[in-house]
Design an enzyme around this catalytic site. Structure first.
Site, PDB file in Angstrom:
ATOM      1  N   THR A   9       0.791  -1.239   0.000  1.00 15.88           N
ATOM      2  CA  THR A   9       0.000   0.000   0.000  1.00 15.88           C
ATOM      3  C   THR A   9       0.820   1.285   0.000  1.00 15.88           C
ATOM      4  O   THR A   9       0.632   2.158  -0.853  1.00 15.88           O
ATOM      5  CB  THR A   9      -0.961  -0.002   1.195  1.00 15.88           C
ATOM      6  OG1 THR A   9      -1.890  -1.075   1.034  1.00 15.88           O
ATOM      7  CG2 THR A   9      -1.723   1.315   1.295  1.00 15.88           C
ATOM      8  N   ASN A  13       4.947  -0.538   4.095  1.00 16.04           N
ATOM      9  CA  ASN A  13       4.147   0.150   5.110  1.00 16.04           C
ATOM     10  C   ASN A  13       5.001   0.391   6.346  1.00 16.04           C
ATOM     11  O   ASN A  13       4.874   1.399   7.029  1.00 16.04           O
ATOM     12  CB  ASN A  13       2.922  -0.681   5.486  1.00 16.04           C
ATOM     13  CG  ASN A  13       1.933  -0.814   4.344  1.00 16.04           C
ATOM     14  OD1 ASN A  13       1.896   0.010   3.439  1.00 16.04           O
ATOM     15  ND2 ASN A  13       1.119  -1.859   4.374  1.00 16.04           N
ATOM     16  N   LYS A  68      -7.146   5.292   5.489  1.00 13.26           N
ATOM     17  CA  LYS A  68      -5.779   5.038   5.945  1.00 13.26           C
ATOM     18  C   LYS A  68      -4.958   6.322   5.915  1.00 13.26           C
ATOM     19  O   LYS A  68      -4.979   7.044   4.918  1.00 13.26           O
ATOM     20  CB  LYS A  68      -5.111   4.000   5.045  1.00 13.26           C
ATOM     21  CG  LYS A  68      -5.711   2.607   5.103  1.00 13.26           C
ATOM     22  CD  LYS A  68      -4.949   1.664   4.206  1.00 13.26           C
ATOM     23  CE  LYS A  68      -5.545   0.274   4.202  1.00 13.26           C
ATOM     24  NZ  LYS A  68      -4.793  -0.651   3.302  1.00 13.26           N
ATOM     25  N   ASP A  69      -4.215   6.579   6.978  1.00 19.36           N
ATOM     26  CA  ASP A  69      -3.393   7.793   7.005  1.00 19.36           C
ATOM     27  C   ASP A  69      -2.410   7.824   5.835  1.00 19.36           C
ATOM     28  O   ASP A  69      -2.247   8.855   5.179  1.00 19.36           O
ATOM     29  CB  ASP A  69      -2.641   7.916   8.341  1.00 19.36           C
ATOM     30  CG  ASP A  69      -1.935   6.640   8.767  1.00 19.36           C
ATOM     31  OD1 ASP A  69      -1.220   6.052   7.949  1.00 19.36           O
ATOM     32  OD2 ASP A  69      -2.110   6.233   9.924  1.00 19.36           O
TER      33      ASP A  69
END
Length: 557
Positions: free
Chosen positions: A95, A116, A177-178
């Site tokens: 991601t 991540n 998601k941040d």
């Protein structure tokens, strides 16, 4: 030393070269032709909207097409330009890397976001991609806002847009998601907002502002998570008609926390609505609604310069991890996303103007089939546990060499060696490393294992070598690289994941629509890193500082 020098030289030479085929030299961007393809005399779009659908495999564009509405994915494919063979050109396909590469045109070797999380030798612990301990949360009392883009070493297309007109353009990132909001928005963004599941609030960081805007406070006060999940998640259509998916109850699907009803519909998520909305299709709905509020608050698409809205839809990833790509839950999530996109396009048409905005949709990565599903259908595949592997290897190294905890971390299919412990033991580092590799290769889950610094002298086919070269960051990556066997995942008996070079993880959608875009498609292989330079060419601005991609010239010709 020779090997390290060779690798550094090879990285310099290969990282800019997308492994995708380049049969002909890209044609220069033809602005005059672009203008003829719009119903506006503007030489730039009023707004650029980028949507990254987390974990969207390319085939989702078509798999559920018979039930897609005319205004969602079908509109994209009819009115837009689809790059059908868009592939990620680095590993790992994760991601944070994906969101960063889309908006920087760069690769982890250069932009520094290698996963991540990763083990940091500098601070002696695992580091999160967007962590920033000098920042504080704005919008809640949790630690969810101790974040910033500072770990990203290059500029984004949003940064370059702001630089092009002395920061008049407004750039905003929105995601559950941040990392899906922060990294795409860039260093100079006006704002980035993400969801704090512990409180049910949309939050930000003191990196951007010291107080949550009134409009965002008002949105939080409406308690949308509870409203969306006041009723159980049921299918849009009768469950029996989801013939493109498996049966509803499968032992290899993951259960919701505290669930007593198995993995079948209906899913009652009301008891933990704040956190559970992320793992439901309504998380995407909420994200797009919040994005609309941000657009209005920042008056985006209304000024004399181009603004940029970066949206990441995270719920597809949560659902996909838990249930897998062949589940009714995944199918229903995409059918609902199709409707959400249709409503979002109508909103953009009304607020900005049809033909006045440039829209693109892509993904940060794909996803593997659940190994249990593969085995059920006599297809190859299996699982591997990286943590269990590290524990086992450390025990074997201790028994053989007398070195305790010779491996100090594992992440992103890489192992970090404990250099201090090995040096203190007086044992030969190379002997220990080769022993670890030999043990790894005994597992059917491991196709290849080798010292990362020996990448350029290790026998590897393309595109694997270039993808790993593009993913190798000298200061942040580990010491030993693992390549899993096709269809094996790093996971357990339920759910699935992603991260490998294989097409199921690396083949992503890329569709453009709106200002300056000719309807059509190309089957020419393009890379994820080609998105940012294409945007730069269309907007007549400089490409991001770490860009290695090339312009997708077919879009405007």
């Amino acid at each position: 030393m020779k090997r390290t020098t060779l690798l550094s030289l090879a990285l310099f030479m290969t990282a800019p070269a997308v492994w995708a085929q380049k049969a002909t030299s890209p044609k220069p961007f033809n602005h005059q032709a672009s203008a003829q393809n719009t119903k506006t005399t503007n030489n730039k779009p009023k707004l650029v909207v980028g949507v990254v659908v987390d974990q969207m495999r390319w085939d989702y564009l078509y798999r559920y097409g018979s039930r897609y509405t005319a205004g969602g994915f079908k509109r994209l494919l009819q009115d837009g330009f689809s790059c059908e063979n868009t592939l990620i050109n680095y590993t790992p396909t994760i991601t944070a890397c994906g969101h960063t590469c889309v908006y920087t045109g760069s690769v982890p070797a250069i932009h520094g976001i290698i996963g991540n999380t990763w083990y940091s030798n500098e601070i002696g612990r695992t580091m999160y991609c967007a962590e920033d301990t000098t920042m504080n949360t704005v919008g809640s009392t949790s630690a969810a806002g101790k974040m910033s883009p500072r770990n990203m070493l290059v500029t984004t297309i949003g940064d370059e847009l702001r630089l092009s007109n002395h920061f008049q353009s407004k750039v905003v990132g929105v995601a559950i998601k941040d990392r899906g909001a922060i990294l795409p928005a860039g260093h100079s963004a006006n704002a980035a907002f993400w969801y704090d599941g512990s409180t049910g609030n949309w939050v930000t960081s003191t990196y951007y502002m010291n107080e949550l805007p009134t409009w965002a406070q008002q949105y939080n006060q409406q308690k949308w998570p509870q409203q969306y999940l006041a009723k159980p998640w049921t299918t849009l259509y009768p469950a029996a008609t989801y013939t493109l998916s498996t049966e509803d109850e499968k032992p290899y699907e993951g259960k919701y926390k505290n669930s007593t009803t198995g993995t079948s519909f209906p899913h009652d998520l009301s008891a933990a609505a704040n956190s559970s909305i992320a793992a439901s299709p309504f998380g995407n709905t909420m994200t797009l609604e919040f994005a609309k509020k941000a657009m209005e608050a920042y008056n985006m698409g209304k000024g004399e310069v181009t603004d940029f809205l970066a949206v990441s839809l995270s719920s597809t990833d949560y659902v996909g991890h838990q249930f897998g790509p062949n589940s009714i839950e995944a199918e229903d999530t995409y059918l609902r996303l199709d409707q959400d996109l249709g409503a979002f396009f109508q909103y953009l048409d009304a607020k900005v103007g049809k033909g006045q905005y440039l829209f693109f949709i892509t993904a940060d990565h794909g996803v593997a089939h659940v190994p249990g599903f593969l085995q059920e259908n006599k297809l190859p595949g299996g699982t591997w546990d990286d943590r269990a592997a590290m524990k086992d290897l450390n025990e074997k190294v201790a028994a053989r060499f007398g070195v305790k905890d010779a491996i100090k971390a594992v992440d992103n299919y890489q192992f970090w060696l404990n250099e201090d412990a090995i040096a203190a033991s007086g044992k030969n580092r190379n002997d220990i490393q080769q022993f670890i590799i030999a043990e790894l290769l005994k597992s059917p889950a491991i196709a290849k294992a080798f010292p990362i610094k020996d990448l350029m002298v290790t026998v590897l086919p393309e595109p694997i070598r270039t993808m790993m070269s593009n993913g190798y960051n000298t200061k942040r990556s580990g010491d030993i690289q693992v390549v899993l066997t096709p269809a094996y995942i790093d996971g357990g008996k339920t759910g699935t994941t992603h991260g490998l070079w294989y097409p199921y993880d690396a083949h992503i959608p890329l569709v453009w629509m709106g200002w300056g875009v000719n309807p059509g498609k190309t089957n020419r292989t393009v890379g994820m890193t080609d998105i940012a330079p294409t945007l730069a060419a269309m907007l007549h601005i400089q490409m991001p500082s770490g860009n290695v991609g090339q312009v997708i010239h077919e879009i405007t010709h």
